[in-house]
Scaffold this active site. Structure first.
Site, mmCIF file in Angstrom:
data_model
loop_
_atom_site.group_PDB
_atom_site.id
_atom_site.type_symbol
_atom_site.label_atom_id
_atom_site.label_comp_id
_atom_site.label_asym_id
_atom_site.label_seq_id
_atom_site.Cartn_x
_atom_site.Cartn_y
_atom_site.Cartn_z
ATOM 1 N N TYR A 51 0.846 -1.188 0.000
ATOM 2 C CA TYR A 51 0.000 0.000 0.000
ATOM 3 C C TYR A 51 0.883 1.240 0.000
ATOM 4 C CZ TYR A 51 -2.973 3.736 1.820
ATOM 5 O OH TYR A 51 -3.618 4.935 1.999
ATOM 6 N N ASP A 66 0.686 15.477 6.157
ATOM 7 C CA ASP A 66 -0.241 15.120 5.083
ATOM 8 C C ASP A 66 -1.442 16.058 5.122
ATOM 9 O OD1 ASP A 66 -1.671 13.838 3.111
ATOM 10 O OD2 ASP A 66 -2.229 12.115 4.356
ATOM 11 N N ASP A 93 -2.661 5.556 -2.594
ATOM 12 C CA ASP A 93 -3.480 6.685 -2.157
ATOM 13 C C ASP A 93 -3.533 7.702 -3.301
ATOM 14 O OD1 ASP A 93 -4.605 8.881 -0.873
ATOM 15 O OD2 ASP A 93 -3.306 8.762 0.884
ATOM 16 N N ASP A 95 -5.666 10.447 -2.868
ATOM 17 C CA ASP A 95 -6.225 11.633 -2.213
ATOM 18 C C ASP A 95 -7.634 11.942 -2.745
ATOM 19 O OD1 ASP A 95 -3.958 12.094 -0.531
ATOM 20 O OD2 ASP A 95 -2.897 12.838 -2.277
ATOM 21 N N HIS A 120 -7.346 4.575 -3.947
ATOM 22 C CA HIS A 120 -8.538 5.042 -3.243
ATOM 23 C C HIS A 120 -8.664 6.548 -3.406
ATOM 24 C CE1 HIS A 120 -6.539 6.665 0.419
ATOM 25 N NE2 HIS A 120 -5.845 5.544 0.504
ATOM 26 N N GLU A 122 -11.015 9.945 -2.005
ATOM 27 C CA GLU A 122 -11.766 10.360 -0.828
ATOM 28 C C GLU A 122 -12.630 11.580 -1.115
ATOM 29 O OE1 GLU A 122 -8.400 12.876 1.558
ATOM 30 O OE2 GLU A 122 -7.927 10.819 0.939
ATOM 31 N N CYS A 130 -4.892 14.440 6.382
ATOM 32 C CA CYS A 130 -4.858 13.048 6.819
ATOM 33 C C CYS A 130 -6.175 12.708 7.506
ATOM 34 C CB CYS A 130 -3.689 12.842 7.788
ATOM 35 S SG CYS A 130 -3.744 11.283 8.700
ATOM 36 N N ARG A 165 -13.423 6.182 -0.535
ATOM 37 C CA ARG A 165 -13.261 6.494 0.889
ATOM 38 C C ARG A 165 -14.126 7.694 1.245
ATOM 39 N NH1 ARG A 165 -7.531 8.594 3.510
ATOM 40 N NH2 ARG A 165 -8.466 10.394 4.560
ATOM 41 N N GLU A 195 -13.547 6.073 6.686
ATOM 42 C CA GLU A 195 -12.347 6.457 7.412
ATOM 43 C C GLU A 195 -12.634 6.884 8.852
ATOM 44 O OE1 GLU A 195 -9.437 6.124 8.059
ATOM 45 O OE2 GLU A 195 -8.146 7.530 6.978
ATOM 46 N N ASN A 219 -8.746 0.697 8.001
ATOM 47 C CA ASN A 219 -7.485 1.437 8.048
ATOM 48 C C ASN A 219 -6.933 1.396 9.472
ATOM 49 O OD1 ASN A 219 -5.348 3.008 7.173
ATOM 50 N ND2 ASN A 219 -6.452 4.940 7.391
#
Length: 300
Positions: A51, A66, A93, A95, A120, A122, A130, A165, A195, A219
């Site tokens: 990942y 982040d 990721d 974002d 993923h 989000e 983050c 996400r 999340e 996660n």
């Protein structure tokens, strides 16, 4: 060097198969990697998936938190290097997709061209934060639905895995997050990722409400807001994919600090060397024997 590098489709098909065969007794585990070396270590430890952590990528590339500071280009370049370093599928990721639905089309194309097996996306605003930091904000659910639909339409390989996400639990509550996840599944997401639930009861509610719509992501953010359940319990709840995003980054930070403290105290790193890989061992780890074999094969 990496067998799957010349055939990213094989990596994506492998990830699909691993997700299909993940069970309550054995969820698929994907430790985080922040660069090519940490990815090689994940693979060499015997894990079937890597990942690429956005938190770790930001910290390693620019030494910052982040909070949406990296561009799509920087993230995709890191993903490309990680993919080239390993023979196992890489989930990355991505974002927020770095903009609106049109930007998402380009983002998916970039990650797919980099060879990753899945990403993923989000539903935070841009710039994001983050998922385990305070101060998050989310875009309207309908806007995110459009982004998921755009991502599904943009992929050229149908095996490219799309994980949706939602960060809405911290902003609007768990019910809103679950409703959003349902909508994202309808829009074409392959996996669902709620999340930062903050209790085992919340994790159980998410799983009971969403299980059957799509495989679920847990996660296991080291030190984050979600309770650190055992892998057995995570499987019992019904989660199929477990991310350990930043443990490698934290371990590297701890090791580097310890080495530097030794040098500062003693003037040399001699006292710390017994706990480190040997020079020869490290060159083997990063593939020097493979280079030697290629030199023998192709040298004049």
């Amino acid at each position: 060097m990496a067998d799957l590098l010349s055939n990213p489709g094989a990596a994506r098909a492998r990830l699909r198969e691993l997700l299909r065969t993940a069970s309550d007794d054995a969820p698929l585990v994907a430790p985080g990697a922040y660069d090519a070396l940490s990815a090689r270590l994940v693979e060499q430890a015997g894990f079937a998936v890597v990942y690429m952590t956005g938190f770790g990528t930001t910290a390693s590339l620019i030494g910052r938190p982040d909070v949406g500071l990296l561009t799509a280009t920087e993230m995709i370049d890191n993903a490309r290097r990680i993919v080239a370093a390993v023979d196992v599928p890489v989930i990355a990721d991505a974002d927020t997709g770095y903009g609106n639905a049109i930007n998402v089309v380009r983002t998916v194309a970039g990650y797919e061209q980099a060879g990753v097996a899945g990403i993923h996306l989000e539903d935070q605003v841009t710039p994001k934060r983050c998922g385990h930091l305070s101060g998050k904000q989310v875009i309207p659910a309908g806007e995110m639905v459009g982004k998921i639909r755009a991502a599904a339409a943009a992929r050229r390989d149908p095996d490219f895995v799309l994980i949706a996400r939602t960060d809405a639990a911290a902003v609007h509550g768990l019910d809103e997050a679950i409703n959003r996840a349902r909508a994202y599944a309808d829009a074409g997401a392959d996996l669902l990722f709620v999340e930062a639930p903050t209790s085992e009861d919340a994790l159980k509610t998410v799983a009971s409400q969403l299980r059957g719509l799509a495989p679920l992501v847990f996660n296991w953010a080291e030190g984050g807001r979600t309770p650190p359940l055992s892998l057995e319990r995570i499987g019992e709840l019904g989660y199929s994919l477990v991310l350990f995003p930043i443990g490698t980054l934290l371990a590297a930070t701890s090791g580097i600090r310890a080495l530097l403290e030794t040098v500062r105290r003693d003037g040399t790193p001699a006292a710390a060397l017994s706990g480190l890989p040997t020079f020869e061992g490290f060159t083997d780890l990063v593939g020097l024997p493979e280079i030697g074999a290629l030199e023998q094969r192709f040298g004049s």
